[in-house]
Design an enzyme around this catalytic site. Structure first.
Site, PDB file in Angstrom:
ATOM      1  N   TYR A  57      -0.150 -26.342 -15.972  1.00  0.00           N
ATOM      2  CA  TYR A  57       0.884 -26.749 -15.008  1.00  0.00           C
ATOM      3  C   TYR A  57       1.681 -27.920 -15.576  1.00  0.00           C
ATOM      4  O   TYR A  57       2.915 -27.914 -15.558  1.00  0.00           O
ATOM      5  CB  TYR A  57       0.246 -27.134 -13.661  1.00  0.00           C
ATOM      6  CG  TYR A  57       1.262 -27.572 -12.643  1.00  0.00           C
ATOM      7  CD1 TYR A  57       1.870 -26.650 -11.796  1.00  0.00           C
ATOM      8  CD2 TYR A  57       1.654 -28.913 -12.561  1.00  0.00           C
ATOM      9  CE1 TYR A  57       2.841 -27.044 -10.887  1.00  0.00           C
ATOM     10  CE2 TYR A  57       2.630 -29.320 -11.659  1.00  0.00           C
ATOM     11  CZ  TYR A  57       3.213 -28.387 -10.828  1.00  0.00           C
ATOM     12  OH  TYR A  57       4.182 -28.778  -9.936  1.00  0.00           O
ATOM     13  N   ASP A  58       0.953 -28.913 -16.111  1.00  0.00           N
ATOM     14  CA  ASP A  58       1.626 -30.089 -16.662  1.00  0.00           C
ATOM     15  C   ASP A  58       2.569 -29.722 -17.798  1.00  0.00           C
ATOM     16  O   ASP A  58       3.653 -30.277 -17.932  1.00  0.00           O
ATOM     17  CB  ASP A  58       0.601 -31.103 -17.198  1.00  0.00           C
ATOM     18  CG  ASP A  58      -0.122 -31.795 -16.064  1.00  0.00           C
ATOM     19  OD1 ASP A  58       0.336 -31.667 -14.916  1.00  0.00           O
ATOM     20  OD2 ASP A  58      -1.157 -32.436 -16.326  1.00  0.00           O
ATOM     21  N   SER A 103       4.506 -34.558  23.891  1.00  0.00           N
ATOM     22  CA  SER A 103       3.065 -34.675  23.703  1.00  0.00           C
ATOM     23  C   SER A 103       2.396 -33.435  24.295  1.00  0.00           C
ATOM     24  O   SER A 103       3.086 -32.457  24.598  1.00  0.00           O
ATOM     25  CB  SER A 103       2.614 -35.942  24.411  1.00  0.00           C
ATOM     26  OG  SER A 103       1.354 -36.278  23.951  1.00  0.00           O
ATOM     27  N   GLU A 134      -5.232 -22.626  18.335  1.00  0.00           N
ATOM     28  CA  GLU A 134      -5.314 -23.153  16.959  1.00  0.00           C
ATOM     29  C   GLU A 134      -5.925 -24.546  16.980  1.00  0.00           C
ATOM     30  O   GLU A 134      -6.007 -25.174  18.033  1.00  0.00           O
ATOM     31  CB  GLU A 134      -3.916 -23.167  16.327  1.00  0.00           C
ATOM     32  CG  GLU A 134      -2.977 -24.093  17.041  1.00  0.00           C
ATOM     33  CD  GLU A 134      -1.499 -23.732  16.847  1.00  0.00           C
ATOM     34  OE1 GLU A 134      -1.167 -22.545  16.745  1.00  0.00           O
ATOM     35  OE2 GLU A 134      -0.690 -24.665  16.825  1.00  0.00           O
ATOM     36  N   LYS A 136      -6.458 -28.521  16.777  1.00  0.00           N
ATOM     37  CA  LYS A 136      -5.623 -29.697  17.032  1.00  0.00           C
ATOM     38  C   LYS A 136      -5.905 -30.674  15.886  1.00  0.00           C
ATOM     39  O   LYS A 136      -6.963 -31.309  15.847  1.00  0.00           O
ATOM     40  CB  LYS A 136      -5.954 -30.315  18.385  1.00  0.00           C
ATOM     41  CG  LYS A 136      -5.047 -31.469  18.743  1.00  0.00           C
ATOM     42  CD  LYS A 136      -5.255 -31.892  20.181  1.00  0.00           C
ATOM     43  CE  LYS A 136      -4.335 -33.003  20.630  1.00  0.00           C
ATOM     44  NZ  LYS A 136      -4.169 -34.113  19.714  1.00  0.00           N
ATOM     45  N   ASP A 138      -6.023 -33.732  13.496  1.00  0.00           N
ATOM     46  CA  ASP A 138      -6.075 -35.149  13.836  1.00  0.00           C
ATOM     47  C   ASP A 138      -5.442 -35.968  12.711  1.00  0.00           C
ATOM     48  O   ASP A 138      -6.127 -36.504  11.846  1.00  0.00           O
ATOM     49  CB  ASP A 138      -7.540 -35.552  14.041  1.00  0.00           C
ATOM     50  CG  ASP A 138      -7.652 -36.863  14.790  1.00  0.00           C
ATOM     51  OD1 ASP A 138      -6.616 -37.351  15.284  1.00  0.00           O
ATOM     52  OD2 ASP A 138      -8.771 -37.390  14.899  1.00  0.00           O
ATOM     53  N   ARG A 157       7.081 -39.260  14.212  1.00  0.00           N
ATOM     54  CA  ARG A 157       7.291 -38.970  15.625  1.00  0.00           C
ATOM     55  C   ARG A 157       8.079 -40.091  16.311  1.00  0.00           C
ATOM     56  O   ARG A 157       8.967 -39.832  17.104  1.00  0.00           O
ATOM     57  CB  ARG A 157       5.932 -38.797  16.300  1.00  0.00           C
ATOM     58  CG  ARG A 157       6.011 -38.499  17.752  1.00  0.00           C
ATOM     59  CD  ARG A 157       4.616 -38.244  18.313  1.00  0.00           C
ATOM     60  NE  ARG A 157       4.710 -37.622  19.605  1.00  0.00           N
ATOM     61  CZ  ARG A 157       4.948 -38.272  20.733  1.00  0.00           C
ATOM     62  NH1 ARG A 157       5.118 -39.568  20.711  1.00  0.00           N
ATOM     63  NH2 ARG A 157       5.025 -37.628  21.880  1.00  0.00           N
ATOM     64  N   TYR A 247       2.883 -26.318  12.469  1.00  0.00           N
ATOM     65  CA  TYR A 247       2.400 -25.423  13.524  1.00  0.00           C
ATOM     66  C   TYR A 247       3.415 -25.151  14.634  1.00  0.00           C
ATOM     67  O   TYR A 247       3.095 -24.541  15.625  1.00  0.00           O
ATOM     68  CB  TYR A 247       1.125 -25.994  14.151  1.00  0.00           C
ATOM     69  CG  TYR A 247       1.219 -27.471  14.493  1.00  0.00           C
ATOM     70  CD1 TYR A 247       2.098 -27.922  15.462  1.00  0.00           C
ATOM     71  CD2 TYR A 247       0.440 -28.403  13.812  1.00  0.00           C
ATOM     72  CE1 TYR A 247       2.204 -29.261  15.766  1.00  0.00           C
ATOM     73  CE2 TYR A 247       0.539 -29.756  14.112  1.00  0.00           C
ATOM     74  CZ  TYR A 247       1.429 -30.177  15.088  1.00  0.00           C
ATOM     75  OH  TYR A 247       1.542 -31.503  15.378  1.00  0.00           O
ATOM     76  N   LYS A 343      -9.687 -31.099  24.395  1.00  0.00           N
ATOM     77  CA  LYS A 343     -10.213 -32.181  23.560  1.00  0.00           C
ATOM     78  C   LYS A 343     -11.716 -32.033  23.370  1.00  0.00           C
ATOM     79  O   LYS A 343     -12.450 -31.817  24.335  1.00  0.00           O
ATOM     80  CB  LYS A 343      -9.925 -33.531  24.227  1.00  0.00           C
ATOM     81  CG  LYS A 343      -8.446 -33.812  24.414  1.00  0.00           C
ATOM     82  CD  LYS A 343      -7.802 -34.313  23.161  1.00  0.00           C
ATOM     83  CE  LYS A 343      -8.051 -35.791  23.020  1.00  0.00           C
ATOM     84  NZ  LYS A 343      -7.157 -36.399  22.035  1.00  0.00           N
ATOM     85  N   CYS A 437     -24.408 -70.389   2.342  1.00  0.00           N
ATOM     86  CA  CYS A 437     -25.035 -69.069   2.279  1.00  0.00           C
ATOM     87  C   CYS A 437     -26.171 -68.996   3.317  1.00  0.00           C
ATOM     88  O   CYS A 437     -27.047 -69.864   3.327  1.00  0.00           O
ATOM     89  CB  CYS A 437     -25.597 -68.825   0.875  1.00  0.00           C
ATOM     90  SG  CYS A 437     -26.598 -67.335   0.783  1.00  0.00           S
ATOM     91  N   CYS A 440     -29.617 -68.627   0.823  1.00  0.00           N
ATOM     92  CA  CYS A 440     -30.078 -69.667  -0.102  1.00  0.00           C
ATOM     93  C   CYS A 440     -29.469 -71.030   0.206  1.00  0.00           C
ATOM     94  O   CYS A 440     -29.772 -72.012  -0.476  1.00  0.00           O
ATOM     95  CB  CYS A 440     -29.795 -69.267  -1.548  1.00  0.00           C
ATOM     96  SG  CYS A 440     -28.053 -69.387  -1.976  1.00  0.00           S
ATOM     97  N   CYS A 455     -21.347 -66.179  -2.054  1.00  0.00           N
ATOM     98  CA  CYS A 455     -22.387 -67.072  -2.525  1.00  0.00           C
ATOM     99  C   CYS A 455     -22.399 -66.880  -4.034  1.00  0.00           C
ATOM    100  O   CYS A 455     -22.570 -65.754  -4.512  1.00  0.00           O
ATOM    101  CB  CYS A 455     -23.727 -66.651  -1.912  1.00  0.00           C
ATOM    102  SG  CYS A 455     -25.117 -67.405  -2.741  1.00  0.00           S
ATOM    103  N   CYS A 460     -29.670 -66.230  -5.859  1.00  0.00           N
ATOM    104  CA  CYS A 460     -29.858 -66.163  -4.398  1.00  0.00           C
ATOM    105  C   CYS A 460     -30.712 -64.937  -4.084  1.00  0.00           C
ATOM    106  O   CYS A 460     -30.414 -63.822  -4.543  1.00  0.00           O
ATOM    107  CB  CYS A 460     -28.491 -66.051  -3.730  1.00  0.00           C
ATOM    108  SG  CYS A 460     -28.572 -65.614  -1.996  1.00  0.00           S
TER     109      CYS A 460
END
Ligand code: IVH
Length: 697
Positions: A57-58, A103, A134, A136, A138, A157, A247, A343, A437, A440, A455, A460
């Site tokens: 590809y490169d 929404s 379908e 949802k 996130d 949005r 979607y 949900k 700390c 110690c 620390c 320690c």
């Protein structure tokens, strides 16, 4: 999107382009290159099923880039090379959506869905309705506009009416095509909606990187995705490995010139069109059913398998399938009446922050840990959560006694999302950061530009113990049945004081320890013995050098013959290695300047741990995994592309130039400057074609 015949033709064209240097018709060559690159992007990023190697590809990409540079008048907006914007985003312009981004109404159980279905039946006058269900997703929602088949704008949005123009950043997401054949469907202008996501895998990698850099881990992939969309540097966005699902078609201008059989009459058909146009739409994830009972069954089944998906979803979306019915049902100012989100059980919960304790890590970093009233989320009881550092506590406005919202996203470690200051009653107390700390008692220090107090007493106790815990851990030396609890126990009993001590534990003294029978002592002894054979990269990682994660440890191991070679490398030499930046190079260099560290390494070597690079043995076992190759000169037996393919099939990686990152230079006849350069870098192994064939035999 592509027929079987088209796929074969495109693969054939790919091979021709990879081999030929035919430059007769530049314009045609550019068109062919764009076509095949788009096809391979689609195979890789949308289908997750590449037909060529990254290297091939490169090669094609570089070829297109070269021809376009020589013929800038032939560059088009939708060329794959045009994803990479050179300029930084200078703020984000506010733009208006063609149609407001609404929404969704939420539902949480079967009764809610039954209610909604009843209303839908009333509004449409039907007895039973066809629904499309379908996931949802996130993530962060986006809106794209294509005109005359070209992506002309992408926006966030925002407030639903206006969003921010993030076109340059969206172009970095390779599963979003820069051009799509909407005209075949008679569409001249179209606005489509979707969600940008970071997969769980990319998120984990990103969080590891954040932590390695000394920043705080993010709570969930959603925050990571939305944060990425507003980054100043588009190249940074490209590095995040974002994905996108589209979607929803919110608007289109129809020219009535469709040459396609598909008619846009249902939501389902719009998902199909998006899929055929090269987008990742939930075409495979969606399900069309009749009646709400089927819907309820499907969403409940899907919730069961939610954790098996490679990305986060927080529910399902149920949509009335027929556009004509959608129109009849209409919308409120907040949501369409024809769709509802179901949900899944929340992975968020609120609880009280009772206290903040401070832990000292193996690098001396003092981490505040919030102690919580125990609370169950997603099947796990959470009692404490790291709150990273002082800045984080300020940023989240955390006070002892606060009610806090916490979240556990999938396999992600729980995080505090925010405090709820409106629930305070005045008894809450500021979090006091210690000056000394907690273990110690030596004074803590904070470097400029760093968020973390440290620390700096490397003796320690807390640090020593954490270093041993890290050393024996699964990803490091993987000493089975040792574990954190045993390290703490042995340390407290004075049986173990440092890392080399693992290899001369006095097992006779173990008889007196409760819970240690003969069998567990034998197992532990065997596991310790076996760990001596762990490969060099694990040992390097196990040493706990700051900023040296597993990947860097592998890079380092590949670049040396013996662990002590690192002692002789300058910061400059270290920086030449892949992914080794200034901070990492400095840290490695410093590690090898410390006498105590060198004494520890000497002891470990005496104990018989693997200080040598076992590369040659790995190769003999049939794996070239992680090894880099470059072929130069004329090979006698293989075509260069065949040799490269063989190396890749065995896990090797092809690189384009000679540098310290190169492991093997395979030389044929008349090898020139590359050979000369490689001779100057003593880590590069120079081998003949026959030796290469031996390696892969
Ligand atoms: S449809 C007019 N479908 O969820 C209908 N939204 O909580 C537009 N979301 O704003 C939305 N997956 O950002 C739809 N399959 C899906 C979705 C989805 C995620 C988001 C979307 C919406 C939010 C509402």
């Amino acid at each position: 999107m592509y027929s079987g015949e088209q796929i074969l033709n495109l693969k054939q064209l790919t091979d021709q382009l990879l081999q030929s240097t035919d430059e007769k018709n530049i314009a045609q060559q550019i068109e062919s290159l764009k076509k095949v690159l788009r096809f391979h992007e689609y195979r890789y990023y949308v289908l997750n099923d590449p037909l060529i190697s990254d290297y091939e590809y490169d090669q094609l990409y570089k070829l297109l880039e070269k021809i376009e540079n020589e013929n800038p008048q032939l560059i088009t907006k939708d060329s794959p090379t045009q994803r990479v914007g050179s300029s930084l985003n200078d703020g984000f312009e506010t733009v208006q959506h063609l149609v407001p981004m609404l929404s969704l109404e939420n539902s949480y159980n079967a009764d809610d869905l039954i209610d909604w279905d009843r209303k839908a039946k009333e509004l449409t006058g039907l007895n039973s309705i066809e629904y499309c269900i379908e996931p949802k997703f996130d993530g962060a929602s986006i809106s794209l506009i294509y005109e005359n088949d070209i992506l002309i704008r992408a926006a966030t949005r925002g407030d639903g009416v206006e969003g921010e123009d993030i076109t340059n950043n969206i172009k970095q997401i390779r599963s979003i095509p820069l051009s799509a054949p909407f005209s075949e469907y008679g569409i001249q202008q179209i606005e489509i909606r979707g969600e940008v996501l970071m997969s769980k895998k990319s998120f984990a990698k990103y969080n590891d990187w954040l932590v390695e850099q000394g920043s705080s881990a993010l709570a969930n992939p959603r925050n990571a995705a939305s944060g990425s969309l507003r980054m100043k540097d588009p190249k940074e966005v490209a590095r995040r490995g974002l994905e996108a699902f589209l979607y929803h078609v919110s608007y289109y201008v129809n020219q009535e010139l469709s040459t396609h059989n598909l008619r846009l009459t249902t939501h389902d058909s719009s998902l199909q069109m998006l899929w055929e146009c090269g987008f990742r739409s939930p075409q495979k994830e969606k399900l069309v059913v009749k009646g709400i009972d089927e819907v309820i069954k499907h969403v409940q089944d899907f919730e069961e398998m939610r954790d098996t998906l490679p990305y986060e979803i927080d529910g399902m979306v149920v949509k009335v399938n027929e556009f004509a019915l959608q129109e009849k049902m209409g919308m409120t100012t907040h949501h369409p009446r024809w769709a509802i989100a179901f949900k899944f059980k929340a992975r968020q919960a609120t609880t009280k922050l009772i206290n903040v304790e401070f832990q000292v890590g193996r690098t001396g970093a003092v981490t505040p840990v919030a102690k919580l009233n125990p609370v169950a989320i997603g099947g796990v009881t959470v009692t404490s959560i790291s709150v990273h550092n002082e800045d984080y506590i300020k940023e989240k406005d955390l006070k002892i006694g606060d009610t806090v919202l916490i979240e556990r996203a999938g396999d992600v470690i729980p995080q505090i999302v925010k405090s709820l200051p409106e629930l305070r009653n005045g008894t809450e107390a500021e979090v006091e950061f210690p000056k000394d700390c907690p273990v110690c008692k030596s004074k803590l220090f904070k470097e400029e530009m760093e968020a973390v107090w440290r620390c700096i007493n490397i003796e320690c106790e807390a640090q020593v113990m954490e270093r041993i815990i890290h050393f024996v851990s699964k990803d490091a030396m993987d000493i089975k049945s040792f574990g954190e609890a045993n390290v703490r126990k042995f340390y407290d009993l004075n049986l173990l004081k440092d890392i080399p001590g693992i290899y001369h534990l006095d097992f006779n003294a173990f008889n007196t320890i409760e819970g240690f029978g003969k069998k567990s002592i034998d197992n532990l002894q065997a596991a310790i013995e076996a760990s001596k054979q762990q490969p060099l990269h694990r040992l390097i990682y196990a040493l706990g050098i700051r900023f040296v994660g597993e990947t860097t440890a592998k890079t380092l191991a590949n670049a040396i013959e013996n662990l002590f070679d690192l002692q002789n490398k300058t910061e400059e030499e270290l920086k030449e290695l892949e992914d080794v930046g200034v901070k990492v190079a400095q840290s490695i260099f410093q590690f090898f300047r410390n006498e105590q560290n060198i004494a520890m390494l000497n002891e470990l070597q005496k104990e018989g741990l693997q200080f040598k690079n076992e590369k040659r043995e790995i190769v003999a076992a049939g794996g070239l995994s992680g090894q880099t190759f470059l072929f130069t000169g004329t090979l006698a037996k293989l075509k260069r592309s065949e040799a490269e393919a063989i190396a890749e099939q065995h896990g090797g990686k092809i690189v384009t130039g000679v540098s310290a990152k190169l492991n093997y230079l395979v030389v044929g006849e008349d090898a020139g400057s590359k050979l000369e350069k490689a001779k100057k870098i003593n880590t590069v192994k120079i081998i003949t074609e026959d030796e290469f064939l031996q390696l892969v035999k």
